[in-house]
Write an enzyme that holds these catalytic residues in place. Structure first.
Site, PDB file in Angstrom:
ATOM      1  N   MET A  30      67.858   1.247  38.990  1.00 41.16           N
ATOM      2  CA  MET A  30      68.215   2.535  39.574  1.00 41.16           C
ATOM      3  C   MET A  30      67.083   3.542  39.368  1.00 41.16           C
ATOM      4  O   MET A  30      67.305   4.757  39.442  1.00 41.16           O
ATOM      5  CB  MET A  30      69.521   3.059  38.973  1.00 41.16           C
ATOM      6  CG  MET A  30      70.700   2.127  39.271  1.00 41.16           C
ATOM      7  SD  MET A  30      72.295   2.957  39.261  1.00 41.16           S
ATOM      8  CE  MET A  30      72.334   3.582  37.603  1.00 41.16           C
ATOM      9  N   GLY A  31      65.891   3.058  39.103  1.00 42.37           N
ATOM     10  CA  GLY A  31      64.751   3.955  38.949  1.00 42.37           C
ATOM     11  C   GLY A  31      64.733   4.629  37.590  1.00 42.37           C
ATOM     12  O   GLY A  31      65.406   4.178  36.658  1.00 42.37           O
ATOM     13  N   HIS A  37      62.903  -1.486  31.687  1.00 40.85           N
ATOM     14  CA  HIS A  37      62.640  -1.995  33.040  1.00 40.85           C
ATOM     15  C   HIS A  37      61.305  -2.740  33.082  1.00 40.85           C
ATOM     16  O   HIS A  37      61.181  -3.788  33.724  1.00 40.85           O
ATOM     17  CB  HIS A  37      62.582  -0.845  34.049  1.00 40.85           C
ATOM     18  CG  HIS A  37      63.845  -0.040  34.162  1.00 40.85           C
ATOM     19  ND1 HIS A  37      63.928   1.261  33.741  1.00 40.85           N
ATOM     20  CD2 HIS A  37      65.074  -0.362  34.657  1.00 40.85           C
ATOM     21  CE1 HIS A  37      65.154   1.721  33.978  1.00 40.85           C
ATOM     22  NE2 HIS A  37      65.867   0.762  34.531  1.00 40.85           N
ATOM     23  N   GLN A  61      78.798   2.798  41.962  1.00 41.48           N
ATOM     24  CA  GLN A  61      79.095   2.484  40.570  1.00 41.48           C
ATOM     25  C   GLN A  61      79.289   3.734  39.712  1.00 41.48           C
ATOM     26  O   GLN A  61      79.448   3.634  38.502  1.00 41.48           O
ATOM     27  CB  GLN A  61      78.031   1.555  39.971  1.00 41.48           C
ATOM     28  CG  GLN A  61      76.679   2.177  39.727  1.00 41.48           C
ATOM     29  CD  GLN A  61      75.663   1.114  39.338  1.00 41.48           C
ATOM     30  OE1 GLN A  61      75.283   0.265  40.148  1.00 41.48           O
ATOM     31  NE2 GLN A  61      75.235   1.128  38.077  1.00 41.48           N
ATOM     32  N   ARG A 188      69.228   7.365  30.637  1.00 45.43           N
ATOM     33  CA  ARG A 188      70.086   8.485  30.225  1.00 45.43           C
ATOM     34  C   ARG A 188      69.614   9.128  28.920  1.00 45.43           C
ATOM     35  O   ARG A 188      70.083  10.218  28.580  1.00 45.43           O
ATOM     36  CB  ARG A 188      71.537   8.032  30.114  1.00 45.43           C
ATOM     37  CG  ARG A 188      72.152   7.755  31.487  1.00 45.43           C
ATOM     38  CD  ARG A 188      73.662   7.560  31.433  1.00 45.43           C
ATOM     39  NE  ARG A 188      74.246   7.554  32.763  1.00 45.43           N
ATOM     40  CZ  ARG A 188      74.504   6.459  33.475  1.00 45.43           C
ATOM     41  NH1 ARG A 188      74.222   5.267  32.992  1.00 45.43           N
ATOM     42  NH2 ARG A 188      75.032   6.557  34.685  1.00 45.43           N
TER      43      ARG A 188
END
Ligand code: AMP
Length: 285
Positions: A30-31, A37, A61, A188
């Site tokens: 999701m970048g 990642h 989602q 996050r």
């Protein structure tokens, strides 16, 4: 490296690569790309001739009260990361390319495990995850897709979906990448205030405590869960959402740790909700 916005354009390019004999590795994201990642991209790069990464913040989602609108987005930075990691094709589509109006969607059923833990805290989350993963796999058609152990419940459900739907893809699990204090890298984490960031290590401390008890021979899951709750409770800004021990083969809670098991934890800070997990070592291991 090419950046592709359209599903058909991507399908064509991947087909060409496949026809030339390449095996396709795929990393869905999701970048807001970080070290976690990167580890997936590096693994894919090392194992496959063509690497496709997707950058798509999947609205399906997110719940209505979640952080879809403020989810961190920085495409130029993400493309720089992809370039540095040797990605060949970046799929960065608008929503209508992933969910074309009028086209029937396959919405895989996450089943009972999809209602537990993350699924209980975020109703509909896993149906949304499986829907986007299924759709992306359908467009890309990779022989291997790379997922992080950081999201262990997601990994479990994706694996099961691939098996149940007979998808010809190997689901590759990649270890969780952590900060020096043990905090799992996450998009996050950027939400956390400095004070919250200082306390966010409590999730890993909780998991490490459970692992240490298991290593010493403790098999009562309640004891491990209580220790985790204590550790998270020691961080004044953290509110525990759940702590549990699950059978690693079924992702269902267990009372007795007599088989490969995973400790899982989620906590809410004022600015972000964080999750983490750790495979428990066998006694003496
Ligand atoms: P996301 O962009 O959050 O949807 O994550 C994309 C992929 O990266 C998922 O398979 C995640 O499990 C994986 N991932 C996220 N954080 C980490 C991490 N700290 N270590 C390893 N993989 C991760």
């Amino acid at each position: 490296m090419e950046v592709i916005r359209g599903a058909e354009a991507l399908r064509r390019l991947v087909d060409e690569r496949r026809a030339a004999g390449d095996r396709i590795g795929f990393v869905p994201t999701m970048g807001a790309l970080h070290a976690g990642h990167r580890s997936l991209l590096r693994r894919a790069r090392g194992e496959r001739e063509t690497v496709v990464a997707s950058i798509f913040v999947n609205p399906r989602q997110f719940g209505p009260d979640e952080d879809l609108d403020r989810y961190p987005r920085d495409e130029p930075a993400d493309l720089a990361v992809c370039r540095a990691e040797g990605v060949d094709l970046v799929f960065a589509p608008p929503v209508e390319e992933v969910y074309p109006p009028g086209v029937a969607l396959v919405e895989p059923d996450p089943g009972p495990v999809g209602e537990l833990f993350e699924g209980a805290a975020r109703p509909g989350h896993f149906r949304g995850v499986l829907t986007v993963v299924y759709r992306l796999l359908e467009v890309v058609g990779p022989c291997a897709a790379y997922f992080g152990e950081k999201d262990a419940q997601q990994l479990f459900l994706v694996r099961r979906m691939a098996a149940e739907h007979g998808l010809a893809v190997e689901v590759v699990a990649c270890p969780t990448v952590r900060e020096p204090d043990g905090l799992a890298a996450s998009s996050r984490n950027a939400y956390l205030t400095p004070e919250e960031r200082e306390q966010a290590g409590c999730l890993f401390l909780a998991l490490a405590e459970a692992a240490e008890l298991a290593r010493k021979g403790e098999t009562d899951a309640h004891v491990l869960v209580a220790a985790m709750a204590r550790e998270v409770g020691a961080a004044p800004l953290a509110r525990i959402d759940y702590a549990a021990v699950v059978d690693d083969a079924t992702f269902l809670p267990i009372a007795l740790v007599d088989r490969p098991a995973r400790a899982i934890v989620a906590a809410r800070f004022p600015s972000a909700r964080l999750i983490d997990n750790l495979l428990l070592p066998p006694p003496g291991g």
